[in-house]
Design an enzyme around this catalytic site. Structure first.
Site, mmCIF file in Angstrom:
data_model
loop_
_atom_site.group_PDB
_atom_site.id
_atom_site.type_symbol
_atom_site.label_atom_id
_atom_site.label_comp_id
_atom_site.label_asym_id
_atom_site.label_seq_id
_atom_site.Cartn_x
_atom_site.Cartn_y
_atom_site.Cartn_z
ATOM 1 N N CYS A 154 13.547 11.015 6.763
ATOM 2 C CA CYS A 154 13.173 10.841 8.867
ATOM 3 C C CYS A 154 13.786 10.373 9.108
ATOM 4 O O CYS A 154 14.160 11.249 10.219
ATOM 5 C CB CYS A 154 12.851 9.640 8.441
ATOM 6 S SG CYS A 154 13.620 7.844 7.767
ATOM 7 N N GLU A 213 9.691 16.031 15.381
ATOM 8 C CA GLU A 213 9.120 15.590 14.010
ATOM 9 C C GLU A 213 9.063 16.571 13.529
ATOM 10 O O GLU A 213 7.376 16.432 12.933
ATOM 11 C CB GLU A 213 9.556 14.540 13.688
ATOM 12 C CG GLU A 213 9.980 13.832 11.866
ATOM 13 C CD GLU A 213 10.387 12.647 11.742
ATOM 14 O OE1 GLU A 213 10.816 12.531 10.975
ATOM 15 O OE2 GLU A 213 9.242 12.047 12.305
ATOM 16 N N LYS A 261 1.276 -1.613 -0.304
ATOM 17 C CA LYS A 261 -0.051 -0.150 -0.059
ATOM 18 C C LYS A 261 0.860 1.137 -0.792
ATOM 19 O O LYS A 261 1.365 1.096 0.805
ATOM 20 C CB LYS A 261 -0.839 0.613 1.199
ATOM 21 C CG LYS A 261 -1.801 0.821 1.190
ATOM 22 C CD LYS A 261 -2.636 1.817 2.283
ATOM 23 C CE LYS A 261 -2.251 3.253 3.141
ATOM 24 N NZ LYS A 261 -1.440 3.794 2.122
ATOM 25 N N GLU A 263 9.306 1.290 10.980
ATOM 26 C CA GLU A 263 10.518 2.603 10.961
ATOM 27 C C GLU A 263 9.833 3.798 11.158
ATOM 28 O O GLU A 263 9.206 4.197 10.160
ATOM 29 C CB GLU A 263 11.660 2.094 10.195
ATOM 30 C CG GLU A 263 12.606 3.082 9.533
ATOM 31 C CD GLU A 263 13.003 4.635 9.434
ATOM 32 O OE1 GLU A 263 12.104 5.783 9.629
ATOM 33 O OE2 GLU A 263 12.142 4.953 8.534
#
Length: 501
Positions: A305, A404, A194, A270
């Protein structure tokens, strides 16, 4: 009258208009619309315009894809092939990706806003390397014979899980799909992929190329759709054996709960980071450090990331380093992703643009000082652009130093001794990556050991190769890592076979 000379942007747009975009789900070897008939807009962040519409997969489509993958696995059309035959298929796929590199880079740029030059030089190149690496690994690994006495014979073998679900993010759509698909397919699994709803085009095209390379029907299925529906259906599906995900922490927790609530499928996650570049007092060549810091946060618009979003610098070196850093940042050109001169493209979608601008406003409200940037850019384009932004006078307690942002925003923090610098670097919930800049071999070893991060760079940032694992500590990761031979282990399970002689 003098004719207008077409620019590179004009040529790429003309190429884009000539492409036949694949926009349906790919299930059991064929393109199919969503069973409910729904579609969603694919909006290009470069100008906010609709590129096309894409099939909106839901629970029923996921179930259809899983059934296809299960049939393919059970009848052995892929898993039971000779390893060298699987190798040839993945190598053929790598060659097809190479042949279509310009097309795939253009799709990636149009779909999620990254500079097309970066997509070609980084994303497509690494995708090819990934499939080549795992193709070559297929028939190079051996299982084990246990040291038992002469009356027994015991083997330790690794077997594919069966059906693997892969959910990938929008920042490196094709490359991160390859990080998961290549090892999962190499060991014989069937996969349901996906892609992120904000960047589905290259994943769908990849499925078509995989079929052309000889991957049997049902072995790779791609279902575009939204996380709350298609993604949730994957997490809860009782016939999926393992799920691998790269994305946000909240979604990762949702997938863990879904595993517990369904069949306890294996989960690997992750989940992002807040990586620090730690510049010690003895660091030299500050111009090179500044260039690495700038690229480490502004590459891919900061939508990485492992972006080096915190510069943690010794107080005695800060002012000089910032001078170099501002010069390096001034060279970062915000522009049309299709323009080869662009180094910072568009953020992926309007919602994310406002999220990043919200973090910038919060940093100002909390007392950080804006050194450069801090505003939306190229507003007249209709796209989603933010200036490269640097904040000084940031403290570890500020929001901008902990959460983040996933945008081109750098925080500068200072320290007075190495222990304090390490404490600041380790002070967030994340532990994906970090760097230390020093001329001392002793400090390089001691600090890299002390940093709580899955990857630590010494006197460089973002060095990488497919042979090296990628994953994190703390809330940056859960389960086995991506990349390297170690990634093969997360798509297999151990079997011990004990024979009495």
């Amino acid at each position: 009258m003098t004719a207008t000379v077409p620019t590179e942007v004009d040529r790429l747009l003309e190429t884009a208009r000539s492409l036949t975009l694949r926009t349906d789900a790919f299930i059991d070897g064929t393109f199919v619309p969503a069973l409910a008939g729904r579609r969603f807009d694919c909006i290009s962040p470069r100008d906010g315009r609709v590129l096309t519409t894409i099939a909106e997969g839901d629970r029923e489509d996921i179930d259809r894809a899983v059934r296809s993958a299960r049939r393919a696995f059970e009848d052995g059309r892929w898993a039971k092939q000779h390893p060298r035959d699987r190798r040839r298929v993945l190598q053929a796929l790598a060659r097809l990706i190479e042949q279509h590199a310009d097309e795939l880079a253009l799709l990636e740029s149009l779909d999620m806003g990254k500079p097309v030059a970066d997509a070609r030089a980084v994303d497509i190149r690494v995708t090819v390397q990934c499939f080549d690496f795992y193709a070559e690994a297929i028939d190079k690994r051996y299982d084990e014979v246990a040291p038992t006495d002469s009356t027994t014979f015991a083997t330790i073998t690794r077997e594919p899980y069966g059906v693997v679900a892969a959910i990938v993010p929008w920042n490196f759509p094709l490359m991160l799909a390859a990080w998961k698909l290549a090892p999962a397919l190499a060991v014989g699994n069937s996969v349901v992929l996906k892609p992120a709803e904000a960047s589905s085009l290259t994943a769908i095209r990849l499925a078509e190329l995989a079929a052309e390379a000889g991957l049997p029907d049902g072995v790779l299925n791609v279902v575009p759709g939204f996380g709350a529906t298609a993604g949730a259906a994957l997490g809860l599906h009782p016939d999926i054996d393992a799920i691998t995900f790269t994305g946000s922490g909240p979604v990762g927790r949702t997938l863990l709960r879904a595993s517990a609530d369904s069949n306890l499928k294996e989960v690997s996650l992750e989940l992002g980071g807040k990586s620090a570049q730690l510049v010690l007092e003895d660091a030299t060549e500050l111009d090179n450090i500044a260039a690495s810091v700038a690229s480490g946060i502004f590459f891919n618009q900061g939508e990485v990331c492992s972006a080096g979003s915190r510069l943690v610098v010794h107080r005695s070196r800060k002012d000089e380093l910032i001078e170099h850093l501002l010069r390096a940042s001034a060279k970062m050109t915000v522009g049309d992703p299709l323009d080869p001169r662009t180094s910072v493209g568009a953020l992926v979608e309007e919602k994310h643009l406002h999220r990043v601008l919200g973090y910038i406003a919060t940093a100002t409200d909390e007392g950080a000082t804006t050194l450069t940037g801090g505003a939306q850019a190229r507003i007249d384009s209709g796209g989603y652009y933010v200036e490269p932004t640097i904040f000084d006078n940031v403290t570890p307690e500020m929001t901008i130093a902990n959460e983040e942002v996933f945008g081109p925003v750098l925080s500068v923090l200072t320290f007075d001794d190495i222990d304090e610098g390490v404490r600041i670097a380790n002070s967030t919930q994340y532990g994906l990556a970090a760097a230390v800049w020093t001329t001392s071999l002793s400090n390089a070893h001691l600090v890299s050991r002390a940093l709580c991060a899955g990857t630590v760079w010494v006197n460089n940032y973002d060095g990488s190769d497919i042979t090296v694992p990628f994953g994190g500590y703390k809330q940056s990761g859960f389960g086995a890592h991506d990349k390297s031979l170690h990634a093969l282990d997360k798509y297999t399970t151990l079997k011990s076979t004990w024979m009495k002689l």
